[in-house]
Design a protein around this motif. Structure first.
Motif, PDB file in Angstrom:
ATOM      1  N   PHE A  39       0.763  -0.959   0.161  1.00 17.78           N
ATOM      2  CA  PHE A  39       0.397   0.155   0.341  1.00 17.78           C
ATOM      3  C   PHE A  39       0.586   1.061   0.061  1.00 17.78           C
ATOM      4  CE2 PHE A  39      -2.820  -3.441   2.408  1.00 17.78           C
ATOM      5  CZ  PHE A  39      -4.198  -3.154   1.254  1.00 17.78           C
ATOM      6  N   LEU A  40       0.344   2.543  -0.572  1.00 19.70           N
ATOM      7  CA  LEU A  40       1.068   3.724  -1.153  1.00 19.70           C
ATOM      8  C   LEU A  40      -0.199   4.280  -0.482  1.00 19.70           C
ATOM      9  CD1 LEU A  40       3.327   5.273  -1.699  1.00 19.70           C
ATOM     10  CD2 LEU A  40       2.522   5.831  -4.014  1.00 19.70           C
ATOM     11  N   ALA A  41       0.211   5.015   1.297  1.00 19.67           N
ATOM     12  CA  ALA A  41      -0.569   6.462   2.095  1.00 19.67           C
ATOM     13  C   ALA A  41      -0.417   7.803   0.453  1.00 19.67           C
ATOM     14  CB  ALA A  41      -1.094   5.925   2.697  1.00 19.67           C
ATOM     15  N   VAL A  42      -1.334   8.317   0.406  1.00 22.39           N
ATOM     16  CA  VAL A  42      -0.859   9.969  -0.053  1.00 22.39           C
ATOM     17  C   VAL A  42      -1.534  10.513   0.537  1.00 22.39           C
ATOM     18  CG1 VAL A  42       0.033  11.194  -2.006  1.00 22.39           C
ATOM     19  CG2 VAL A  42      -0.463   8.512  -2.167  1.00 22.39           C
ATOM     20  N   THR A  43      -1.058  11.830   0.675  1.00 18.68           N
ATOM     21  CA  THR A  43      -1.797  12.913   1.432  1.00 18.68           C
ATOM     22  C   THR A  43      -1.588  14.901   1.346  1.00 18.68           C
ATOM     23  OG1 THR A  43      -2.816  14.009   3.155  1.00 18.68           O
ATOM     24  CG2 THR A  43      -0.986  13.284   3.366  1.00 18.68           C
ATOM     25  N   GLY A  44      -2.419  14.938   0.524  1.00 22.79           N
ATOM     26  CA  GLY A  44      -1.944  16.330  -0.095  1.00 22.79           C
ATOM     27  C   GLY A  44      -2.805  17.024   1.267  1.00 22.79           C
ATOM     28  N   ASP A  45      -3.265  19.158   0.178  1.00 20.18           N
ATOM     29  CA  ASP A  45      -4.184  19.776   0.934  1.00 20.18           C
ATOM     30  C   ASP A  45      -5.162  19.963   0.772  1.00 20.18           C
ATOM     31  OD1 ASP A  45      -1.709  21.152   1.403  1.00 20.18           O
ATOM     32  OD2 ASP A  45      -1.484  22.354  -0.361  1.00 20.18           O
ATOM     33  N   THR A  91      -7.485  14.881   3.234  1.00 21.50           N
ATOM     34  CA  THR A  91      -8.029  13.209   3.229  1.00 21.50           C
ATOM     35  C   THR A  91      -6.480  12.637   3.679  1.00 21.50           C
ATOM     36  OG1 THR A  91      -8.166  13.290   0.850  1.00 21.50           O
ATOM     37  CG2 THR A  91      -9.763  13.862   1.987  1.00 21.50           C
ATOM     38  N   VAL A  92      -6.749  11.255   3.418  1.00 21.63           N
ATOM     39  CA  VAL A  92      -5.570  10.094   3.407  1.00 21.63           C
ATOM     40  C   VAL A  92      -5.598   9.427   2.088  1.00 21.63           C
ATOM     41  CG1 VAL A  92      -3.602   8.532   3.822  1.00 21.63           C
ATOM     42  CG2 VAL A  92      -4.276  10.940   5.574  1.00 21.63           C
ATOM     43  N   LYS A  93      -5.163   9.481   0.895  1.00 22.41           N
ATOM     44  CA  LYS A  93      -5.736   8.423  -0.107  1.00 22.41           C
ATOM     45  C   LYS A  93      -5.121   7.260   0.366  1.00 22.41           C
ATOM     46  CE  LYS A  93      -8.253  11.115  -2.761  1.00 22.41           C
ATOM     47  NZ  LYS A  93      -8.072  12.687  -2.478  1.00 22.41           N
ATOM     48  N   ILE A  94      -5.316   5.697   0.637  1.00 23.69           N
ATOM     49  CA  ILE A  94      -4.329   4.147   0.454  1.00 23.69           C
ATOM     50  C   ILE A  94      -4.791   3.766  -1.411  1.00 23.69           C
ATOM     51  CG2 ILE A  94      -4.206   2.376   1.627  1.00 23.69           C
ATOM     52  CD1 ILE A  94      -3.505   4.806   3.058  1.00 23.69           C
ATOM     53  N   LEU A 134      -9.621  13.782   7.160  1.00 25.50           N
ATOM     54  CA  LEU A 134      -9.675  13.953   8.433  1.00 25.50           C
ATOM     55  C   LEU A 134      -9.908  15.540   8.869  1.00 25.50           C
ATOM     56  CD1 LEU A 134      -5.829  12.478   7.806  1.00 25.50           C
ATOM     57  CD2 LEU A 134      -7.161  12.182   9.057  1.00 25.50           C
ATOM     58  N   PRO A 135     -10.064  16.063   9.717  1.00 28.02           N
ATOM     59  CA  PRO A 135     -11.211  17.085   9.974  1.00 28.02           C
ATOM     60  C   PRO A 135      -9.694  18.456   9.306  1.00 28.02           C
ATOM     61  CG  PRO A 135     -10.043  16.014  12.209  1.00 28.02           C
ATOM     62  CD  PRO A 135      -9.703  14.674  11.104  1.00 28.02           C
ATOM     63  N   GLY A 136      -8.716  18.332   9.491  1.00 27.91           N
ATOM     64  CA  GLY A 136      -7.772  19.103   8.898  1.00 27.91           C
ATOM     65  C   GLY A 136      -6.934  18.267   7.986  1.00 27.91           C
ATOM     66  N   ASN A 137      -5.991  19.154   7.871  1.00 28.25           N
ATOM     67  CA  ASN A 137      -4.766  18.435   6.872  1.00 28.25           C
ATOM     68  C   ASN A 137      -4.062  17.823   7.855  1.00 28.25           C
ATOM     69  OD1 ASN A 137      -5.744  20.106   4.185  1.00 28.25           O
ATOM     70  ND2 ASN A 137      -4.317  21.766   4.786  1.00 28.25           N
ATOM     71  N   CYS A 138      -3.833  16.993   6.469  1.00 30.69           N
ATOM     72  CA  CYS A 138      -2.762  15.718   7.171  1.00 30.69           C
ATOM     73  C   CYS A 138      -0.862  16.263   7.728  1.00 30.69           C
ATOM     74  CB  CYS A 138      -2.482  14.499   6.692  1.00 30.69           C
ATOM     75  SG  CYS A 138      -1.327  13.536   7.563  1.00 30.69           S
ATOM     76  N   VAL A 139      -0.921  15.973   8.618  1.00 33.38           N
ATOM     77  CA  VAL A 139       0.635  16.804   9.483  1.00 33.38           C
ATOM     78  C   VAL A 139       1.537  16.282   9.199  1.00 33.38           C
ATOM     79  CG1 VAL A 139       1.973  17.875  11.309  1.00 33.38           C
ATOM     80  CG2 VAL A 139      -0.797  18.360  10.837  1.00 33.38           C
TER      81      VAL A 139
END
Length: 1157
Positions: free
Chosen positions: A60-66, A69-72, A85-90
Motif C-alpha cells: 500500500f501507498l498512503a498519499v495526502t495533500g491539502d 484526506t489520506v488516500k490509500i 480527516l478534520p484537517g490537513n495531515c501533518v
C-alpha cells in the motif's frame, strides 16, 4: 579543512573529482524502471504531496495533500481507501509490520489509525490539549511517539493500549525525531534542544545545538576497531548547513560537520553500509562521507547529479542502489560502485520539478512526488518468478504480465496478462498457471493466442506448482493435489480427475514435488521419495533417505532424480535400478539444479547458487561403475536465476524480467577452435572428455595433431565403453593390436564382461577381475590372472571356479616363489601340484623335480637326493648337485653329478673332498684337462709318477711330463721325443740341462738352441770348443744376424776363414765374407770359390765384383783360376754377354786341348 581539537569538521573538494552526467536517458541493460502508474488528483494540483509506503510488505501507498484526506493505493495504482480527516495531515507513518497507518492533523489532538488488514479507521485520543506536530512508530516494537507544538510528548503502546504523556519534554514545537533499534527515542524541537529518552519517556541524554534541528536519524558510528554494532549515534541536520553527530557514549564531544558554501544547503541525508553517509545538497550535488574517525573530513565520493537543484535522495539496501531526484529527473547509482550510473529516469512533463523520493522495503517499487502534486511509481525490481518445461520458459516480465517463450524452437514469445501479481508461475506443454495465496489461474497456450481456462482454489497457500501436458500438481501445507487441467468431458474417469497426497492415514509432510510426462514425484520430511505413475494411477517406486528431502529435480525423462536433503547434501537417485549416487563437492549454498535439455547430452546437469553454476556429469556407463564428477564452475552475474540449460547455454531470468544467456565455461569447446593454441586445445580436449562429447573431442584431436591427444581420447572411449568410437580412434593411431582386440569383444552383450575386457585393456586388473566375476563368464577372471602370472590371485580364483586347474597353477606359482627365494611356500605348492595322473606325467615330473630342489634348499638333503636319484631327468641331477655343491655338501653333490653322467663335475667335486679313488674311477670319462691336471698333481705328490705322467699327458701338460721322465722315471729318450714333438721351450731347457749334467755338450747345445737360449748355447760352444756343432745347429734355425756375426767373429779369431766367411755371408757382411773366402785354402771342390761367387752375386757391388774377378784372373796371387768360375760369376751377376764370351773362351780352350790330345 578541519581542526581535530574543536571536533568541528569542514569539507574541502580539493583534489576531488566531480562526476557530471547529462540529462539524457540511460538505462543499465538489467535495469527495469518501468512506470507502473501515476496519480494526479485535482485536489492536490499545484502543491506537493506527502506519501508513505507500507513497511515490510510494500503493498500500500498512503498519499495526502491539502485536501484533508489520506488516500490509500495498492501497488498497481488502484485506490483501496480514502480517509477523511478534520484537517490537513501533518504527519503519517506505518508501523514496523505495515499493519497500521497512524495519521495526525493540524486541527485535532486525535490520532487516526487505519488497519491495513480490515481497511477500517479508528481514532485515538492523545489527551493533549495542544496541536500535534510529530508522529513516529518504533522500528522494533509497537510504540508510537507523538509530539506537540508546545513540546509535549505522548508514547502509546498499541499492544497494551498504554499511553505515557510526558509534559515539557521540549519547550517549543517538536519538529523531528527517530527511534533506535533499542527503543531509544531521540527528539529535536524549535527550542534547539536534542533529547534522548527511553521507552518510558525518561530523558537520559540532552544536548543543545546552534540552530533548528531537522532530519534526525539513529545509526552506528564506527570506531577505529570497527566492532560497534549498537546504534549509539544520533545524526541531525542543524540549520540546513551542518551535520551534527551526537555519540551517546561520548556526549561531551559531539562532531559538527560543515560543508562548502557552493554545495548549498543540506536537503537530506541517508546512512548506509559500514558507517557511510550520503548527503544531498540543494544545488544538485550529493556527497558521500565516512564516519570512521580517521576518515572524517574526507569526501569519499562527490557527484553533481542535477543541474539546478536536488530535492531528495533514497537508498534501497535490498537493491544496493541509491537514487537522487532533482530538476525533472531521477538518477540511480550502484552502491558498490557509485561512479557507475545505473539508470536515469526523465520526467519530461514535470516542468515544476520533482519533490520527494522513496523505495519500498523490498526495493521493487520507487515512488517520486512532484512539485505540482503528482506521484509516479516505477518498477525497479521484479520478483524473479519463472519456470521451464522442456525448452519452453515462462517469466514474470511485469507485475501483471507473464511472457512465455521457446528460443530453442524459435517460437514467437507470447505475453499473458494476468489478473493478480503472482507469487508463483508454472508452465507446461500446453498450459500456463499463475497464482497467489490459495488460488491459481490456468491459461491454454495456443500458437498465436492465449485463452484463460479457469481458476482453482486449493485448501491452503500454494508454495509451488508443476504442470505436464494434462495434469497440474500444487504443493500446499505439506500436501500435493494432483488434478487435470482440462476435464476430458463426460467420459473422463472421476477417480483420475484429482487426488490428494498423502493419504489421510499417512503421517508425513510433503516438502517438494515434481511432475514429468509420466510421473508425479515428491519428497517428504521423513526422507521418502515416491514415484506415482499417472497412467496406472498408482505408486511404482519408493526410496527411503535417512533425512528429509528438501528439493527434487527430475531429468527430462524422469529416469534420474537429483535431490537436496536437509543436510544440504546433493544426490542423484536412479529409480530404474534403485541406486543412489552422491554429488561430489556439493556446496551447501546450492539453491537448485537444472538438467541438460539437449537430447544428445544426457547426464549433464548444473547446480547453482547466487554466485556460481557448477557443471556435473553423471557417468552411467563407465567401466568403474556409475559415478558423478564435477566438471567445472561458471560465475553468474548478480540476481540471475537459471531457468533452462540447453547444449551448454544457460538461460537465466534477471530482476528486470528479461532473460540473459550465459555460456558455461565447461562448454567453451562449442566456440571457434581454429584460432586456439595447443595449450588451450588441450584444455578443450579435457573438457570434451569430461562431458563425453567424443565427436567434439575428435575435432580437437584433429586440430592438435598430437599422439598423446589421440591416446587420451582412446582411453576415455574405453573408460566410457564406447567401443566403436575407440576402434575408430585406435585405427587412426595405427594401433593394430588394440583394434583387433576391440573388434573381438565389441559384439559382447554382457555389460560386465565387456567392461571387464575394457578394464583389462586399461591395466586396471583388480576392477577387471571384479567385473569378470560379476559377468556370465567368471572364468575369464582366472584366465586373465594366469596370463598376467598373478598366480596367488589365480589360485584363489581356481578354488572357486576351476578346482581342476589348481595343480597346474600351483606349479607355476611354486616356480615364481622359488625365483623369489620363498622356498618354504614353493615346496608346499610343488607338492600341491602333483596330480598322480599318468596323463600329466610331464607336469608331475616337473613338480617332483621342484620338490627335490626345494627339499635340498630347505635342508632335507636325504629326501631331496633320493627324489633326484629316482627322477629320470639328468638336468635335475645336475641342478640338485649344483645346489648341494653351493651348500658344501660335496659327497652328495658328486654322487648326483655321477648319476647324471656329468663326470667332469663329479670328478671336480670328488677332488674337493679328496676322494682320489673315485676320481681315478671317473678319469676315463673325464674330458676336462683341469681335472686330469689336478689328479696328476695329486699322484705326483703321492710319488706315483707313472700314473701322474699319464694324467699329465691327458691334461696336455707336456712340461710336467718331460720333467717326470727326466727327474723321476729316467727316460730321457721319451723326454727328447716329446720335446721334438711338442717343441716345448721349457721342455727343451730341461733336456738341455739334463745333457749338460751328463757332459753331452753337443746335445745340450742343440736343446738350448731349441729353447731359444742362443746366448747360453754360444757360450757353451765356446767353452767346450763345440762351435762347429753350434754353427750347424743354428744354421738350421731361424737365427738373428747378431748370432751369425758372433759365430763369424769367433771363426775369424780361430783363423777358420771358410767358416768365418760363411757366417759373415749369412749376416750380410759381404766384403768381410769375400775376404775370408779368398783367404780360405784351396780344396778339391773349391767350395770357397763357389761361396765367393755367391757372395758377390748377392752383394751386387762393383768393387767386390772387380776384386773377385782379379782374384779369379790370378792378378792378386799370380794363380789364375779355372775359367768356369768366371763364367759362373757373370751368370750370378746376370752379365750374360760377358758370360757368353767366357763360355766361348772355355769352349775354345777345351777344343784346343782335345786337339792336342
Amino acid at each position: 579543512m578541519w581542526i581535530p581539537s574543536t571536533r568541528n569538521f569542514s569539507f574541502s573538494s580539493t583534489n576531488q573529482k566531480i562526476f557530471l552526467w547529462s540529462s539524457g536517458t540511460l538505462v543499465h541493460p538489467e535495469a527495469v524502471f518501468e512506470q507502473v502508474f501515476s496519480i494526479l488528483e485535482k485536489a492536490w494540483s499545484g502543491s506537493p504531496v506527502q506519501f508513505a509506503w507500507q513497511k515490510t510488505l510494500g503493498n500500500f501507498l498512503a498519499v495526502t495533500g491539502d485536501d484533508r484526506t489520506v488516500k490509500i493505493f495498492d501497488r498497481h495504482g488502484q485506490k483501496r481507501n480514502e480517509i477523511s480527516l478534520p484537517g490537513n495531515c501533518v504527519a503519517m507513518d506505518w508501523d514496523k509490520d505495515g499493519d497500521t497507518l497512524a495519521m495526525i492533523t493540524d486541527k485535532s489532538s486525535a490520532i487516526f489509525l487505519w488497519d491495513a488488514n480490515t481497511s477500517k479507521t479508528s481514532q485515538l485520543d492523545s489527551g493533549m490539549r495542544d496541536a500535534l506536530s510529530f508522529l513516529l512508530w518504533s522500528r522494533v516494537g509497537t510504540l508510537l511517539a507523538v509530539g506537540t507544538t508546545k513540546g509535549n510528548l505522548l508514547i502509546y503502546n498499541r499492544q497494551t493500549s498504554r499511553k505515557i504523556p510526558v509534559l515539557g519534554k521540549h519547550t517549543k514545537r517538536i519538529t523531528c525525531g527517530c527511534w533506535s533499534t533499542e527503543n531509544l527515542l531521540a527528539l529535536g524541537g524549535e527550542d534547539k534542544i536534542i533529547t534522548i529518552s527511553n521507552q518510558e519517556g525518561d530523558t537520559i541524554r540532552q544536548t543543545s545545538v546552534s540552530s533548528d534541528p531537522s532530519d534526525m536519524q539513529f545509526s552506528v558510528m564506527k570506531t577505529d576497531e570497527r566492532i560497534s554494532t549498537r546504534e549509539s549515534t544520533v545524526s541531525v541536520v542543524v540549520g540546513k548547513r551542518t551535520l551534527f553527530l551526537f555519540n551517546l557514549n561520548d556526549p561531551d564531544n559531539p562532531i559538527d560537520l560543515k560543508f562548502q558554501q557552493p554545495y548549498g544547503s543540506i536537503v537530506t541525508y541517508r546512512w548506509y553500509g559500514d558507517g557511510y553517509i550520503m548527503i544531498g545538497f540543494s544545488r544538485g550535488c550529493f556527497v558521500v562521507i565516512s564516519t570512521h574517525i580517521r576518515e572524517i573530513g574526507q569526501e569519499i565520493f562527490q557527484a553533481h547529479n542535477h543541474k539546478d537543484n536536488l530535492s531528495s535522495i533514497a537508498i534501497s539496501q535490498s537493491l544496493n542502489k541509491a537514487a537522487s531526484c532533482g530538476d525533472n529527473c531521477i538518477k540511480i547509482h550502484d552502491l558498490s560502485d557509485l561512479r557507475e550510473m545505473y539508470a536515469i529516469i526523465n520526467l519530461d512533463d514535470e516542468n515544476k520539478g520533482v519533490d520527494q523520493l522513496a523505495w519500498t522495503d523490498d526495493g521493487q517499487l520507487l515512488a517520486v512526488s512532484t512539485q505540482r502534486g503528482s506521484l509516479h511509481v516505477f518498477l525497479t525490481k521484479l520478483p524473479i518468478l519463472g519456470d521451464a518445461c522442456s525448452t519452453r520458459i515462462a517469466c514474470l516480465t511485469s507485475l501483471l504480465e507473464v511472457t512465455v517463450a521457446n528460443h530453442v524452437e524459435r517460437e514467437v514469445p507470447v505475453t499473458v496478462s494476468v489478473e493478480v501479481e503472482p507469487s508463483f508461475v508454472a508452465v507446461g506443454v500446453y498450459h500456463l498457471a499463475v497464482g497467489m495465496n490459495n488460488r491459481a489461474w490456468f491459461y491454454a497456450l495456443g500458437e498465436n493466442n492465449v485463452k484463460k481456462l479457469k481458476d482453482v482454489e486449493y485448501l491452503g497457500t500454494v508454495a509451488s506448482m508443476r504442470l505436464n501436458s494434462d495434469y497440474a500438481a500444487a504443493l500446499f501445507e505439506g500436501k500435493v493435489q494432483l488434478h487435470m487441467i482440462e476435464s476430458e468431458g463426460l467420459d473422463a474417469q472421476e477417480e483420475r480427475e484429482t487426488r490428494l497426497f498423502p493419504a489421510d492415514d499417512d503421517k508425513f509432510r510433503i516438502l517438494c514435488h515434481a511432475l514429468t510426462s509420466d510421473f508425479l514425484i515428491y519428497g517428504t520430511d521423513t526422507g521418502v521419495i515416491n514415484y506415482f505413475y499417472i497412467e496406472d494411477w498408482q505408486y511404482v517406486s519408493e526410496y527411503r533417505h535417512p533425512v528429509s528431502v528438501r528439493k527434487i529435480f527430475p531429468d527430462p525423462n524422469g529416469t534420474r532424480l537429483a535431490f537436496i536433503d536437509d543436510k544440504s547434501d546433493g544426490f542423484v537417485y536412479c529409480p530404474v535400478n534403485d541406486r543412489l549416487y552422491e554429488i561430489p563437492n556439493f556446496s551447501p549454498t546450492i539453491k537448485g539444479i537444472l538438467w541438460e535439455n539437449w537430447p544428445m547430452d544426457k547426464g549433464v546437469f548444473v547446480a547453482f547458487d547466487d554466485d556460481k553454476v557448477y557443471t556435473y556429469v553423471f557417468h552411467q556407463d563407465a567401466i568403474q561403475g556409475s559415478k558423478i564428477i564435477l566438471a567445472g564452475g561458471t560465475e553468474v552475474p548478480f540476481s540471475h536465476k537459471p531457468l533452462l540449460l540447453y547444449n551448454g547455454e544457460l538461460t537465466c531470468q534477471t530482476q528486470s524480467g528479461k532473460t540473459n544467456n550465459i555460456y558455461l565455461s565447461t562448454h567453451r569447446f562449442l566456440g571457434n577452435l581454429k584460432d586456439l593454441g595447443p595449450n588451450e586445445l588441450k584444455q578443450m580436449l579435457t573438457q570434451t572428455l569430461l562431458l563425453k562429447r567424443f565427436s567434439e573431442a575428435w575435432e580437437v584431436c584433429r586440430l592438435l595433431n598430437d599422439q598423446s591427444g589421440w591416446n587420451e581420447l582412446g582411453k576415455a572411449c574405453l573408460h566410457h565403453m564406447e567401443v566403436d568410437f575407440a576402434i575408430r580412434v585406435y585405427r587412426t593411431l595405427g594401433n593394430a593390436g588394440m583394434v583387433m582386440s576391440l573388434e573381438q569383444i565389441k559384439g559382447i552383450e554382457d555389460h560386465n564382461l565387456l567392461a571387464g575386457h575394457l578394464a583389462m585393456f586399461t591395466n586396471d586388473f583388480n576392477l577387471a577381475q571384479d567385473l569378470y566375476l560379476a559377468s556370465s563368464c567368471p572364468i575369464a577372471a582366472l584366465e586373465m590372472r594366469k596370463d598376467l602370472q598373478h598366480w596367488d590371485s589365480a589360485l584363489q580364483l581356481a578354488k572357486r571356479l576351476a578346482p581342476d586347474q589348481i595343480p597346474f597353477i600351483s606349479k607355476e606359482y611354486a616356480m615364481q616363489l622359488e625365483f623369489m627365494g620363498d622356498y618354504v611356500n614353493a615346496l608346499a605348492h610343488y607338492e600341491k601340484g602333483i596330480t598322480g595322473n599318468n596323463k600329466h606325467q610331464e607336469h608331475d615330473e616337473a613338480c617332483l623335480a621342484g620338490v627335490a630342489q626345494m627339499s635340498i634348499r630347505m635342508g632335507d638333503i636325504r629326501r631331496g637326493v633320493n627324489q633326484a636319484i629316482k627322477h629320470p631327468s639328468r638336468l635335475l641331477k645336475r641342478d640338485c648337485g649344483a645346489i648341494l655343491e653351493s651348500m658344501k655338501q660335496f659327497s652328495e653333490a658328486a654322487q648326483l653329478y655321477e648319476r647324471g653322467q656329468y663326470y667332469d663335475k663329479a670328478a671336480s667335486v670328488y677332488i674337493r673332498c679328496k676322494n682320489w679313488a673315485k676320481v681315478g674311477e671317473l678319469l676315463p670319462h673325464v674330458s676336462s684337462p683341469k681335472i686330469h691336471l689336478q689328479y696328476a698333481k695329486a699322484k705326483e705328490a703321492d710319488g706315483r709318477y707313472k700314473e701322474a705322467v699319464v694324467a699329465y699327458e691327458h691334461a696336455k701338460q707336456w712340461d710336467s711330463v718331460i720333467r717326470l721322465y727326466l727327474d723321476h722315471l729316467n727316460n730321457p729318450e721319451k723326454a727328447v721325443t716329446i720335446v721334438r714333438e711338442t717343441q716345448s721351450l721349457d721342455g727343451a731347457k730341461m733336456v738341455a740341462r739334463f745333457f749338460l749334467q751328463l757332459g753331452d755338450y753337443g746335445s745340450a747345445i742343440q736343446f738350448l738352441v731349441m729353447s731359444k737360449c742362443n746366448n747360453e748355447a754360444f757360450t757353451l760352444a765356446q767353452q767346450h770348443n763345440k762351435m762347429e756343432i753350434y754353427a750347424d745347429i743354428i744354421t738350421s734355425e731361424s737365427t738373428t744376424n747378431e748370432d751369425y756375426q758372433s759365430i763369424a767373429l769367433h771363426f775369424e779369431g780361430e783363423k777358420k776363414h771358410f767358416q768365418a766367411g760363411k757366417f759373415f755371408l749369412l749376416c750380410g757382411q759381404y766384403g768381410r765374407a769375400l775376404k775370408h773366402f779368398m783367404k780360405s785354402p784351396s780344396t778339391e771342390d773349391n767350395l770357397a770359390i763357389e761361396m765367393a761367387i755367391e757372395t758377390v752375386g748377392r752383394a751386387k757391388d762393383e768393387a767386390l765384383t772387380s776384386e773377385l774377378i782379379d782374384y779369379l784372373m790370378g792378378e792378386s796371387d799370380g794363380m789364375p783360376k779355372d775359367a768356369k768360375y768366371l763364367f759362373r760369376l757373370y751368370m750370378a751377376l746376370k752379365q750374360y754377354r760377358e758370360a757368353a764370351r767366357t763360355a766361348i773362351i772355355i769352349a775354345r780352350e777345351e777344343q784346343c786341348s782335345e786337339a792336342k790330345f
